[in-house]
Motif scaffolding. Structure first.
Motif, PDB file in Angstrom:
ATOM      1  N   PHE A   1      42.112  23.866  23.502  1.00 49.92           N
ATOM      2  CA  PHE A   1      42.124  25.218  22.945  1.00 49.92           C
ATOM      3  C   PHE A   1      43.092  26.080  23.741  1.00 49.92           C
ATOM      4  N   GLU A   2      43.808  26.944  23.027  1.00 52.00           N
ATOM      5  CA  GLU A   2      44.777  27.845  23.666  1.00 52.00           C
ATOM      6  C   GLU A   2      45.669  27.062  24.647  1.00 52.00           C
ATOM      7  N   ALA A   3      46.121  25.886  24.189  1.00 53.78           N
ATOM      8  CA  ALA A   3      46.904  25.007  25.063  1.00 53.78           C
ATOM      9  C   ALA A   3      48.264  25.611  25.404  1.00 53.78           C
ATOM     10  N   GLY A   4      48.784  26.506  24.573  1.00 53.19           N
ATOM     11  CA  GLY A   4      50.105  27.070  24.795  1.00 53.19           C
ATOM     12  C   GLY A   4      50.189  28.060  25.947  1.00 53.19           C
ATOM     13  N   THR A   5      49.026  28.437  26.500  1.00 55.37           N
ATOM     14  CA  THR A   5      49.028  29.365  27.641  1.00 55.37           C
ATOM     15  C   THR A   5      48.336  28.740  28.853  1.00 55.37           C
ATOM     16  N   ALA A   6      48.192  27.415  28.819  1.00 56.21           N
ATOM     17  CA  ALA A   6      47.440  26.715  29.865  1.00 56.21           C
ATOM     18  C   ALA A   6      48.077  26.878  31.248  1.00 56.21           C
ATOM     19  N   ALA A   7      49.396  26.789  31.314  1.00 59.06           N
ATOM     20  CA  ALA A   7      50.068  26.814  32.633  1.00 59.06           C
ATOM     21  C   ALA A   7      49.804  28.138  33.355  1.00 59.06           C
ATOM     22  N   GLY A   8      49.886  29.237  32.625  1.00 58.18           N
ATOM     23  CA  GLY A   8      49.657  30.549  33.237  1.00 58.18           C
ATOM     24  C   GLY A   8      48.244  30.682  33.782  1.00 58.18           C
ATOM     25  N   ARG A   9      47.260  30.185  33.007  1.00 57.10           N
ATOM     26  CA  ARG A   9      45.870  30.276  33.490  1.00 57.10           C
ATOM     27  C   ARG A   9      45.663  29.413  34.732  1.00 57.10           C
ATOM     28  N   LEU A  10      46.323  28.256  34.730  1.00 51.97           N
ATOM     29  CA  LEU A  10      46.170  27.360  35.872  1.00 51.97           C
ATOM     30  C   LEU A  10      46.744  27.998  37.145  1.00 51.97           C
ATOM     31  N   VAL A  11      47.881  28.622  37.023  1.00 52.75           N
ATOM     32  CA  VAL A  11      48.481  29.264  38.200  1.00 52.75           C
ATOM     33  C   VAL A  11      47.579  30.406  38.682  1.00 52.75           C
ATOM     34  N   ARG A  12      46.971  31.119  37.746  1.00 54.58           N
ATOM     35  CA  ARG A  12      46.053  32.207  38.149  1.00 54.58           C
ATOM     36  C   ARG A  12      44.893  31.628  38.966  1.00 54.58           C
ATOM     37  N   GLN A  13      44.391  30.461  38.539  1.00 50.50           N
ATOM     38  CA  GLN A  13      43.286  29.848  39.299  1.00 50.50           C
ATOM     39  C   GLN A  13      43.754  29.376  40.672  1.00 50.50           C
ATOM     40  N   MET A  14      44.976  28.827  40.738  1.00 43.17           N
ATOM     41  CA  MET A  14      45.492  28.367  42.050  1.00 43.17           C
ATOM     42  C   MET A  14      45.708  29.564  42.976  1.00 43.17           C
ATOM     43  N   ARG A  15      46.225  30.643  42.419  1.00 43.00           N
ATOM     44  CA  ARG A  15      46.431  31.853  43.232  1.00 43.00           C
ATOM     45  C   ARG A  15      45.083  32.342  43.780  1.00 43.00           C
ATOM     46  N   SER A  16      44.074  32.263  42.946  1.00 41.13           N
ATOM     47  CA  SER A  16      42.741  32.692  43.356  1.00 41.13           C
ATOM     48  C   SER A  16      42.227  31.827  44.510  1.00 41.13           C
ATOM     49  N   VAL A  17      42.457  30.515  44.433  1.00 41.24           N
ATOM     50  CA  VAL A  17      42.048  29.623  45.532  1.00 41.24           C
ATOM     51  C   VAL A  17      42.738  30.050  46.828  1.00 41.24           C
ATOM     52  N   ALA A  18      44.060  30.288  46.754  1.00 39.10           N
ATOM     53  CA  ALA A  18      44.813  30.676  47.954  1.00 39.10           C
ATOM     54  C   ALA A  18      44.272  31.988  48.533  1.00 39.10           C
ATOM     55  N   GLU A  19      44.003  32.953  47.666  1.00 41.11           N
ATOM     56  CA  GLU A  19      43.530  34.263  48.151  1.00 41.11           C
ATOM     57  C   GLU A  19      42.137  34.165  48.759  1.00 41.11           C
ATOM     58  N   VAL A  20      41.278  33.385  48.113  1.00 42.99           N
ATOM     59  CA  VAL A  20      39.898  33.280  48.611  1.00 42.99           C
ATOM     60  C   VAL A  20      39.863  32.525  49.946  1.00 42.99           C
ATOM     61  N   VAL A  21      40.665  31.453  50.066  1.00 44.86           N
ATOM     62  CA  VAL A  21      40.705  30.718  51.340  1.00 44.86           C
ATOM     63  C   VAL A  21      41.238  31.640  52.445  1.00 44.86           C
ATOM     64  N   ALA A  22      42.297  32.403  52.144  1.00 41.78           N
ATOM     65  CA  ALA A  22      42.857  33.310  53.158  1.00 41.78           C
ATOM     66  C   ALA A  22      41.836  34.371  53.571  1.00 41.78           C
ATOM     67  N   GLU A  23      41.059  34.828  52.609  1.00 43.27           N
ATOM     68  CA  GLU A  23      40.100  35.907  52.881  1.00 43.27           C
ATOM     69  C   GLU A  23      38.845  35.383  53.594  1.00 43.27           C
ATOM     70  N   ASP A  24      38.306  34.261  53.096  1.00 39.23           N
ATOM     71  CA  ASP A  24      37.022  33.776  53.628  1.00 39.23           C
ATOM     72  C   ASP A  24      37.184  32.799  54.787  1.00 39.23           C
ATOM     73  N   SER A  25      38.307  32.100  54.846  1.00 38.08           N
ATOM     74  CA  SER A  25      38.473  31.051  55.861  1.00 38.08           C
ATOM     75  C   SER A  25      39.881  31.117  56.444  1.00 38.08           C
ATOM     76  N   PRO A  26      40.256  32.241  57.066  1.00 38.50           N
ATOM     77  CA  PRO A  26      41.614  32.348  57.592  1.00 38.50           C
ATOM     78  C   PRO A  26      41.892  31.226  58.596  1.00 38.50           C
ATOM     79  N   GLY A  27      43.091  30.703  58.534  1.00 43.32           N
ATOM     80  CA  GLY A  27      43.444  29.599  59.434  1.00 43.32           C
ATOM     81  C   GLY A  27      43.369  28.251  58.755  1.00 43.32           C
ATOM     82  N   TYR A  28      42.662  28.184  57.638  1.00 46.36           N
ATOM     83  CA  TYR A  28      42.619  26.926  56.875  1.00 46.36           C
ATOM     84  C   TYR A  28      43.716  26.933  55.824  1.00 46.36           C
TER      85      TYR A  28
END
Ligand code: SF4
Length: 516
Positions: free
Chosen positions: A279-306
């Motif tokens: 579903f909504e396959a034509g916008t999949a890449a953008g959503r995936l990058v948003r999720q990866m960005r979220s992982v990076a931000e959360v790790v930096a915020e909650d577990s700095p140094g990792y």
């Protein structure tokens, strides 16, 4: 607070934990996905969820979500969670092989909390066993938990059963339970709580057994807007670490294109004829990058140094679409995220999209997981993903794919799947082949073992008619034999294949431990 909610991934085993070689994350990724809309409400302080302990922090939300592997080992943690939280909403997620575990957990909650808790079952099993057919009628496979309760084969321990997209349903379940509490009525009143979810977005069915007959409420047609779904990382944090990412904290990410695959392999529960495809396959890449960005931000915020890493849960990365893969490489290149990532491709996708995979490696792709399943697809009735037979045998193309990934510098892992009708000799030959490839290319590492399990498949189970009320892997010798497998079964072999023999499974494991 009116609402007290906990969520549990039901155990698949009666006893014993995962073996040292199993590929099982410490995170209940499906449960995080299902609960994320409710979690965002909580984090924003909105409605009933905003007044619960889920409103405090990511760590507080995680504390109310439990991943269980075996009933015997994890029941004390489940009991402790119930005793501490006294939940009036218990969400249980289950695959088919987890149904006995889900029944046991629900029964335990009812024993301890009675009508003061609304027990809701969701996940893969209800989604395949209770569904709307082409004529708009709600159907119940013989393993539908609602049907099992109506037929007296399972005690009435589930107040509600949810099939399909649960994200918005769970948000409204919480509101409905809180409404019951405010009105001094029991949260376990199924009809009243189900009435409260009628406006939920997505494709779903909520069913229940009222003591006389099966009842259901069906989605009204409002779409689930995938572009605005919150990310699991922002809701629940990132604490797992996959070995293949050298200690980086690893989030599960997903392009949110549904549970489906673009392929239709007969033995697979992700195949498009069961799940409806993407579903909504034509916008999949953008959503995936948003999720990866979220992982990076959360790790930096909650577990700095990792460091941060992500594993993409798509059946195949953005459906293998060349256009979406190119978009993904471009957006990741622009974003410059400090995230390494892994994903899944088919053998033929690797061979036909080699330059795109090189581009993705340059922007973070370190690891590809492939399903090898067998060396001879023709012996198991074929596989839809085996698309390029004119270019060589499945075995030779598998070798080429591993060679190609190694030459790019991308690590590979592989899943093998027994129980599709192959002989024991072919199973042992497949393991020897894996060991040879590892000697030549250093991969695949790891190699995950699985034994094919028949799923209800919305009635597409070829009439096997399993009800899944007995443990798929019985306690004792079977649990030990399958300890290092992912999904496996002794009782529910796929259509046309004989059940496994424990001596053969033990022989497979001995060779696996010796070679791999
Ligand atoms: S390609 Fe893989 S995930 Fe897709 S249907 Fe086939 S086995 Fe399932």
């Amino acid at each position: 607070m009116a609402l007290r909610a906990v969520a549990v991934a039901a155990p698949e085993l009666p006893e014993g934990g995962p073996g040292v070689f199993t590929l099982k994350s410490s995170d209940p990724a499906s449960l995080f996905n299902a609960c994320r809309v409710a979690a965002r409400q909580a984090a924003r302080g909105v409605g009933a969820w905003g007044e619960t302990a889920w409103a405090r922090s990511r760590a507080d939300r995680r504390d109310r979500v439990l991943l269980m592997h075996s009933l015997a080992d994890d029941l004390p943690a489940f009991d402790a969670l119930l005793a501490r939280e006294q939940p009036n909403l218990l969400l249980i997620g289950a695959m088919s092989v987890c149904l006995p575990g889900a029944i046991a957990c629900a029964a335990r909650a009812k024993e301890l909390l009675g009508d003061d808790v609304c027990v809701v079952l969701g996940g893969r099993h209800p989604s395949e066993a209770m569904y709307v057919d082409g004529a708009g009628v709600v159907r119940h496979h013989v393993s539908s938990p609602v049907r099992l309760m109506a037929e007296g084969l399972v005690p009435p321990v589930f107040d509600l059963v949810v099939s399909g997209e649960g994200e918005d349903v769970i948000r409204l379940l919480g509101e409905a339970v809180a409404g019951q509490v405010h009105a001094n009525r029991p949260p376990s009143d199924a009809a009243a709580v189900a009435a409260g979810v009628r406006g939920a977005a997505g494709r779903w069915v909520v069913g229940w057994y009222d003591g006389t007959e099966a009842r259901a409420v069906v989605a009204g047609g409002a779409p689930l807007h995938r572009q605005t779904l919150p990310t699991p990382a922002e809701c629940f944090g990132v604490t797992a670490a996959f070995d293949v990412f050298d200690g980086r904290l690893t989030g599960h990410v997903f392009s949110d294109t549904g549970n489906g695959c673009v392929f239709d392999c007969d033995f697979c529960s992700e195949r498009r004829s069961v799940t409806g495809g993407l579903f909504e396959a034509g916008t999949a890449a953008g959503r995936l990058v948003r999720q990866m960005r979220s992982v990076a931000e959360v790790v930096a915020e909650d577990s700095p140094g990792y460091g941060a890493a992500a594993f993409v849960e798509d059946s195949t990365l953005v459906g293998g679409s060349p256009r979406q893969l190119a978009d993904l490489a471009r957006i990741l290149g622009e974003a410059e995220l400090p995230v390494r990532f892994g994903c899944q491709f088919t053998i033929d996708q690797i061979l036909s999209r080699g330059s795109l995979i090189e581009d993705l490696h340059a922007v973070g792709l370190d690891y590809v997981f492939i399903g090898v399943e067998t060396l001879e697809p023709e012996q198991i009735g074929g596989m839809d993903k085996d698309q390029r037979v004119r270019n060589g045998t499945w075995s030779s193309r598998s070798r080429q794919a591993i060679d190609r990934l190694a030459s790019i510098g991308v690590k590979a892992g592989a899943a093998v799947l027994f129980g599709l009708g192959e002989t024991q000799d072919r199973r042992l030959a497949l393991l020897r082949q894996m060991a040879d490839w590892r000697a030549d290319y250093g991969s695949p590492t790891p190699v995950s073992l699985n034994w094919a399990t028949q799923h209800p498949l919305r009635g597409g189970d070829h009439g096997t008619g399993y009800r899944y009320t007995d443990w798929s892997i019985p306690p004792g010798r079977w649990v030990k034999a399958f300890a290092n497998f992912g999904e496996a079964t002794a009782l529910y072999p796929v259509h046309g294949a004989p059940p496994p023999r424990v001596e053969e499974v033990e022989e497979v494991v001995r060779l696996y431990e010796e070679l791999i």
